[in-house]
Write an enzyme that holds these catalytic residues in place. Structure first.
Site, PDB file in Angstrom:
ATOM      1  N   ASP A  21       0.831  -1.208   0.000  1.00  0.00           N
ATOM      2  CA  ASP A  21       0.000   0.000   0.000  1.00  0.00           C
ATOM      3  C   ASP A  21       0.865   1.257   0.000  1.00  0.00           C
ATOM      4  OD1 ASP A  21      -2.272   1.506   0.044  1.00  0.00           O
ATOM      5  OD2 ASP A  21      -2.840   1.028   2.101  1.00  0.00           O
ATOM      6  N   TRP A  26       3.042   7.917  -2.427  1.00  0.00           N
ATOM      7  CA  TRP A  26       4.477   8.045  -2.730  1.00  0.00           C
ATOM      8  C   TRP A  26       4.656   8.937  -3.969  1.00  0.00           C
ATOM      9  CZ3 TRP A  26       7.796   6.754  -6.776  1.00  0.00           C
ATOM     10  CH2 TRP A  26       9.152   6.657  -6.441  1.00  0.00           C
ATOM     11  N   HIS A  38       2.878   3.325  -9.020  1.00  0.00           N
ATOM     12  CA  HIS A  38       2.686   1.896  -9.311  1.00  0.00           C
ATOM     13  C   HIS A  38       3.918   1.321 -10.008  1.00  0.00           C
ATOM     14  CE1 HIS A  38      -1.293   2.119  -7.793  1.00  0.00           C
ATOM     15  NE2 HIS A  38      -1.806   2.799  -8.794  1.00  0.00           N
ATOM     16  N   GLU A  68     -12.295  -4.860  -4.897  1.00  0.00           N
ATOM     17  CA  GLU A  68     -12.718  -3.456  -4.734  1.00  0.00           C
ATOM     18  C   GLU A  68     -11.928  -2.508  -5.661  1.00  0.00           C
ATOM     19  OE1 GLU A  68     -11.955  -5.512  -2.160  1.00  0.00           O
ATOM     20  OE2 GLU A  68     -14.008  -5.826  -1.448  1.00  0.00           O
ATOM     21  N   ASN A  69     -10.724  -2.905  -6.054  1.00  0.00           N
ATOM     22  CA  ASN A  69      -9.902  -2.039  -6.914  1.00  0.00           C
ATOM     23  C   ASN A  69     -10.518  -1.799  -8.308  1.00  0.00           C
ATOM     24  OD1 ASN A  69      -6.652  -3.162  -5.650  1.00  0.00           O
ATOM     25  ND2 ASN A  69      -7.866  -1.382  -5.082  1.00  0.00           N
ATOM     26  N   SER A 197      -8.550  -5.161   4.861  1.00  0.00           N
ATOM     27  CA  SER A 197      -9.098  -4.936   3.516  1.00  0.00           C
ATOM     28  C   SER A 197      -9.446  -6.225   2.753  1.00  0.00           C
ATOM     29  CB  SER A 197      -8.125  -4.097   2.686  1.00  0.00           C
ATOM     30  OG  SER A 197      -7.839  -2.888   3.341  1.00  0.00           O
TER      31      SER A 197
HETATM   32  C1  FPP Z   1      -1.553   0.210  -3.367  1.00  0.00           C
HETATM   33  O1  FPP Z   1      -1.177   1.538  -3.530  1.00  0.00           O
HETATM   34  C2  FPP Z   1      -1.155  -0.666  -4.433  1.00  0.00           C
HETATM   35  C3  FPP Z   1      -1.981  -1.272  -5.341  1.00  0.00           C
HETATM   36  C4  FPP Z   1      -3.425  -1.081  -5.459  1.00  0.00           C
HETATM   37  C5  FPP Z   1      -1.509  -2.207  -6.342  1.00  0.00           C
HETATM   38  C6  FPP Z   1      -0.188  -2.845  -6.129  1.00  0.00           C
HETATM   39  C7  FPP Z   1       0.397  -2.995  -7.461  1.00  0.00           C
HETATM   40  C8  FPP Z   1       1.707  -2.946  -7.749  1.00  0.00           C
HETATM   41  C9  FPP Z   1       2.767  -2.838  -6.748  1.00  0.00           C
HETATM   42  C10 FPP Z   1       2.136  -2.964  -9.159  1.00  0.00           C
HETATM   43  C11 FPP Z   1       1.854  -4.170  -9.979  1.00  0.00           C
HETATM   44  C12 FPP Z   1       1.920  -5.479  -9.296  1.00  0.00           C
HETATM   45  C13 FPP Z   1       2.672  -6.550  -9.631  1.00  0.00           C
HETATM   46  C14 FPP Z   1       2.498  -7.811  -8.861  1.00  0.00           C
HETATM   47  C15 FPP Z   1       3.693  -6.534 -10.687  1.00  0.00           C
HETATM   48  P1  FPP Z   1      -2.340   2.619  -3.597  1.00  0.00           P
HETATM   49  O2  FPP Z   1      -2.556   2.946  -5.027  1.00  0.00           O
HETATM   50  O3  FPP Z   1      -3.538   2.112  -2.881  1.00  0.00           O
HETATM   51  O4  FPP Z   1      -1.673   3.796  -2.829  1.00  0.00           O
HETATM   52  P2  FPP Z   1      -2.387   4.936  -1.990  1.00  0.00           P
HETATM   53  O5  FPP Z   1      -3.097   4.246  -0.852  1.00  0.00           O
HETATM   54  O6  FPP Z   1      -1.255   5.785  -1.528  1.00  0.00           O
HETATM   55  O7  FPP Z   1      -3.325   5.647  -2.916  1.00  0.00           O
END
Ligand code: FPP
Length: 246
Positions: A21, A26, A38, A68-69, A197
């Protein structure tokens, strides 16, 4: 002092699960778009996977995309799907070199065909690897998984394949996406959020939790080692008294 030497290799978590997360925050901190977060998150995926394999962790599960995403803006979902395809293509070599088997949990039929195709290809190509099993949770939701298990078990009861009296933990386990994977020992969540979550609700019954303020793109080997050391300093009692487990 080398932090890695502090780890007791005989007491590693067998199954580590990570809620990655903080990619968006970031990116925002650097005045960049979420996609940049990402992209950098995928670098942490690579270093974490390699570090886990090197340490000797047998099962690693990463929460890459939740049910949910799908509610995120269409463009962000598309970017995440593109990143997944490119990472799968790029990292096949890393998986083979490190003897890692890829597995996926979730409603894979809801993924775009191109993602599913790439995913199944890498799963097939790595199926004989044996050092570590890397499970990607994709279009995954724990409640969804449990509903799916209940439906499949009910169907078998209806067709006299299973009798109600024999339904136990092992039957439930066999009907979850995680089938032959042991319970989770340690859950790590980055970015200072203290939530589960909808992640592996059944499988984390006796897991330890480690929360860190570090945002996922900054999560590197040192952070992983800190989490494992913290886990190793805890006493897991599984409902028993401290004296009983000594
Ligand atoms: C959370 O950050 C992260 C995700 C929803 C997706 C995780 C995906 C990756 C690390 C990239 C692709 C994955 C692989 C396995 C190659 P957020 O977007 O919820 O961050 P925030 O809470 O700061 O908005």
């Amino acid at each position: 002092m080398n932090l890695e030497n502090e780890i007791n290799k005989d007491k590693l978590p067998k199954h580590l699960a990570i809620i990655m997360d903080g990619n968006g925050r970031w990116a925002k901190q650097q005045g960049k778009l979420r996609a940049f977060g990402h992209e950098n998150g995928t670098k942490s995926v690579r270093t974490t996977v390699e570090a886990c394999a090197k340490l000797g962790i047998e099962y690693l599960t990463l929460y890459a995309f939740s049910t949910e995403n799908w509610n995120r803006p269409k463009l962000e979902v598309e970017i995440l799907m593109k990143l997944l395809i490119s990472s799968l293509k790029k990292e096949l070599k890393t998986l083979q070199e490190n003897n890692i088997k890829l597995h996926a949990i979730g409603n894979l039929n809801s993924l775009p065909t191109s993602v599913k195709k790439e995913l199944l290809e890498v799963i097939d190509k790595t199926k004989n690897n044996s050092k570590m099993t890397l499970s990607l949770a994709l279009s995954y939701g724990s409640r969804d998984e449990i509903i799916n298990a209940v439906k499949n078990i009910s169907e078998k009861v209806k067709n006299n394949i299973i009798s109600i009296d024999t339904i136990d933990e092992s039957i439930i386990n066999q009907h979850l996406y995680t089938q032959n994977i042991p319970d989770v020992d340690l859950v790590i969540r980055t970015s200072g959020e203290h939530r589960i979550s909808n992640f592996l609700l059944w499988q984390i019954a006796y897991a330890e939790f480690y929360f860190t303020e570090v945002l996922w793109p900054d999560f590197k080997e040192e952070e992983l080692i800190k989490a494992i050391i913290s886990y190793q300093n805890r006493e897991r009692r599984f409902g028993k008294t401290s004296e009983q487990i000594k």
